[in-house]
Every structure is written in C-alpha cells, then in structure tokens.
Design an enzyme around this catalytic site. Sequence first.
Site, PDB file in Angstrom:
ATOM      1  N   ARG A 120      77.982  58.525  38.595  1.00 49.51           N
ATOM      2  CA  ARG A 120      78.411  58.315  37.320  1.00 49.51           C
ATOM      3  C   ARG A 120      77.667  57.252  36.444  1.00 49.51           C
ATOM      4  O   ARG A 120      76.449  56.716  37.467  1.00 49.51           O
ATOM      5  CB  ARG A 120      79.763  57.004  37.533  1.00 49.51           C
ATOM      6  CG  ARG A 120      80.664  56.783  37.011  1.00 49.51           C
ATOM      7  CD  ARG A 120      81.872  56.612  37.596  1.00 49.51           C
ATOM      8  NE  ARG A 120      82.451  55.603  36.359  1.00 49.51           N
ATOM      9  CZ  ARG A 120      81.689  53.675  35.432  1.00 49.51           C
ATOM     10  NH1 ARG A 120      81.498  53.294  37.146  1.00 49.51           N
ATOM     11  NH2 ARG A 120      82.449  53.889  35.129  1.00 49.51           N
ATOM     12  N   LYS A 185      79.314  51.407  50.487  1.00 54.61           N
ATOM     13  CA  LYS A 185      79.122  52.617  49.690  1.00 54.61           C
ATOM     14  C   LYS A 185      79.766  53.903  50.868  1.00 54.61           C
ATOM     15  O   LYS A 185      78.127  54.449  51.616  1.00 54.61           O
ATOM     16  CB  LYS A 185      78.777  53.432  48.166  1.00 54.61           C
ATOM     17  CG  LYS A 185      79.197  54.426  47.531  1.00 54.61           C
ATOM     18  CD  LYS A 185      79.001  54.304  46.475  1.00 54.61           C
ATOM     19  CE  LYS A 185      79.512  55.363  45.382  1.00 54.61           C
ATOM     20  NZ  LYS A 185      79.227  54.943  44.290  1.00 54.61           N
ATOM     21  N   ARG A 320      81.586  44.062  40.373  1.00 55.73           N
ATOM     22  CA  ARG A 320      80.939  43.601  41.344  1.00 55.73           C
ATOM     23  C   ARG A 320      82.108  42.349  41.696  1.00 55.73           C
ATOM     24  O   ARG A 320      82.293  41.220  40.797  1.00 55.73           O
ATOM     25  CB  ARG A 320      79.512  43.227  41.303  1.00 55.73           C
ATOM     26  CG  ARG A 320      78.710  44.096  40.731  1.00 55.73           C
ATOM     27  CD  ARG A 320      77.445  43.799  41.337  1.00 55.73           C
ATOM     28  NE  ARG A 320      77.320  42.571  42.205  1.00 55.73           N
ATOM     29  CZ  ARG A 320      75.808  42.427  42.503  1.00 55.73           C
ATOM     30  NH1 ARG A 320      74.996  42.236  41.874  1.00 55.73           N
ATOM     31  NH2 ARG A 320      75.827  41.878  43.513  1.00 55.73           N
TER      32      ARG A 320
HETATM   33  C1  BTN Z   1      78.847  57.770  41.892  1.00 62.86           C
HETATM   34  O1  BTN Z   1      79.964  57.496  42.638  1.00 62.86           O
HETATM   35  O2  BTN Z   1      78.199  57.637  41.527  1.00 62.86           O
HETATM   36  C2  BTN Z   1      79.563  59.425  42.372  1.00 62.86           C
HETATM   37  C3  BTN Z   1      78.886  60.278  43.262  1.00 62.86           C
HETATM   38  C4  BTN Z   1      79.245  61.565  42.580  1.00 62.86           C
HETATM   39  C5  BTN Z   1      78.926  62.755  43.746  1.00 62.86           C
HETATM   40  C6  BTN Z   1      79.064  63.922  43.617  1.00 62.86           C
HETATM   41  S1  BTN Z   1      78.172  65.182  45.062  1.00 62.86           S
HETATM   42  C7  BTN Z   1      79.140  66.495  44.816  1.00 62.86           C
HETATM   43  C8  BTN Z   1      79.184  66.939  42.452  1.00 62.86           C
HETATM   44  N1  BTN Z   1      77.995  66.998  42.214  1.00 62.86           N
HETATM   45  C9  BTN Z   1      77.115  66.117  41.672  1.00 62.86           C
HETATM   46  O3  BTN Z   1      76.246  65.965  41.151  1.00 62.86           O
HETATM   47  N2  BTN Z   1      78.321  65.116  42.197  1.00 62.86           N
HETATM   48  C10 BTN Z   1      78.729  64.952  42.782  1.00 62.86           C
END
Ligand code: BTN
Length: 326
Positions: A120, A185, A320
């Site tokens: 994100r 996480k 947070r």
């Molecule tokens: C986050 O927590 O910031 C979101 C993470 C999302 C990761 C997944 S892995 C599969 C898909 N492809 C990506 O490039 N991102 C999501």
Amino acid sequence: MSLAYQLLSLLADGKFHSGEDLGNKLQVTRSHIWKLIQKITQWGVEIHSVKGKGYRIPMGLSLLNLAQIQNHLPIPLSKEIHIEVLPEVDSTNQYLLDNGKSKQKGFVVFSEYQSNGRGRRQRTWYSPLGANIYFSIRWSFDRDASELCGLSLATGVAVANTLERYGIHQVKLKWPNDILFNNQKLAGILIEMTGESYSNTDVVIGVGINVQMPANPAIDQHWIDMTTIIGHRPDRNLLAAYLIEEVLEMLAIFQQKGFQAFVKYWQALDAYYNQPVRLATATEIFFGIAKGINARGEFILLNQENKEVRFLHGEVVQVRSLEVYA
Ligand code: BTN
C-alpha cells in the site's frame, strides 16, 4: 522453465547436492551451477555451500505446483477460474493489470518471486523466491467503486479464514488491510482498480502471506511468518488452494450482499478496538480511541473532543496503536 528454476526445484528437498551431481542433472558445468546458485541467492533464497558436500537450502522449500493446487480445489470451483503459476514476475497485481488475456473475471495468478512486489502507498512488498504467497485475482463487480474500502476489509476476513484453516487461530485485522499475529504483520492486501463505469467496477485483489521468510529479510516493520507460528513449513499448494476458496466465497457473498455481510466478522477480529491510536493522513495527525468500523468499512476514531470522526481508507497513511509500541 529457466535453468535457475530447475536448479531450485532440485534443491527444494533441503538435502545436500554436489555441484557435480547438479551439473550432470542439468547438463551444465560445475561453474555454471555456481553462477546459477548466485542468481538464486539474489532472488532471496538462503543457500548453504559446504566444501565436499555441495549446496543445500536449509529446511528446503515447498514450491508451487499448478496441478497440486488444482487437486486441492473442489472440482466445480476449479472450473470457474483460470490459474497461472509463474516462476517470477514484477508484481502479480501488475501482471493482471497489464496482461490482455488475463482481463477475464476469475483469472488467478501466483508467483514464486516478485522483482517489484508492491504494498500500500507505493511501499515495496519484499518478495523472496519460494518463501511466501504472492497471489492476485481479477474480478468485476456490478457495484460502485465507493464500496472498495469494504472489499479490502472483506478480503482481510477471507485471509483470516484461510489462516484459521491452517491452524492459526489468533489472527487480528488492522484497518484497513493488515493481517496481524501478536501485533506482527503476517499478511497484507492491495486492491487496485482497473476500470470503472456507472455501478460497475473491475478490480485486481492482491494478497501477500509471509510463509517462510529467509533469515534477515529487508522489511522495516514488525513481521512474522507462518513457519514460526506453527513450528513447521506449511504446504504452500494447500495454502494456495485454501486462499482461492476463501477469496472466491467472499467475492460471491460481497457481490450479493455487499460489505454489510462481513461487518460483524471484521469487528470480531479488530486488532485495535477501544485502544488509543495515532492516525496519520497525508496532512494531519490525529489521536484518539479506535472505535472499529461502520457499515461502509470506514474507520471510526473517537477524538480528544469526544467526537466520532470517520476516515476513508484512501486518505489514511498509517494507524498505530499507542499501547503496543508505547
Ligand atoms: C500491504 O500490506 O502494504 C499490501 C501488500 C500486498 C502484497 C501483495 S503480494 C501479491 C500482490 N502483488 C503485489 O505486488 N502486491 C500484492
């Protein structure tokens, strides 16, 4: 399949293999094997090299296999979708956003490695090879884009159910899209919109689950993986099938009933409910007590003037807890 990937498959059993033996199997020289080992190491895989014994991946790897994923799925469901397993890609989300043939609803992609995995807010999602789950699915809703916040939260419930089926029970959800275990996480969700017309929205839903991180990963937040929690390496193909099932079930319900059907499940897993929190938008910092979510999936903060303030998921940079990391 690239030679490096074939080599990885030979090393996946976690046993020692001599350079000579590997060279014979792949029909290349021992120095070529050494170069391939360097490439695999750059993908983020930890390889032990011991003189006289050869190369080994400590604990081995559970590599993804399309046939095995399909075997774990109920037959009617496997007919509804198209699944691809890639050895490497920039980002599984980007693959579905770019790739013309994958524009169909129900196109699923997994990759062993992402060279540009994203999280994100333009953050990098660390994606070492063979270690975790990187999953994306393409979907289309006859619902408005304003309901996407709820979709991200409903996906969180689907990921929590997936982990529950794998024996991980104390998962919590942190608004809007983090899956936590003991405040660390364990998984994340990134939903990207591909197109929008009146009451119709095309999306790519991406999920990353930490399964078996190599030592010292480049991650700048508190994290944990499934192997640490359950004490052994999960079967990633079974996990992948559970994830597909849970996400498809969620999508069917969301399509019919919207986010309302998920509110009580999300609330039951809320990591920060009634906790003092610090919430940052791009321009302001707010302090208050987290009061869960409303029926649209917006975050409710009881501010210092005792007023409830709602936040949309696109406007929040970070929430947070002030208790956990005080
Ligand atoms: C986050 O927590 O910031 C979101 C993470 C999302 C990761 C997944 S892995 C599969 C898909 N492809 C990506 O490039 N991102 C999501």
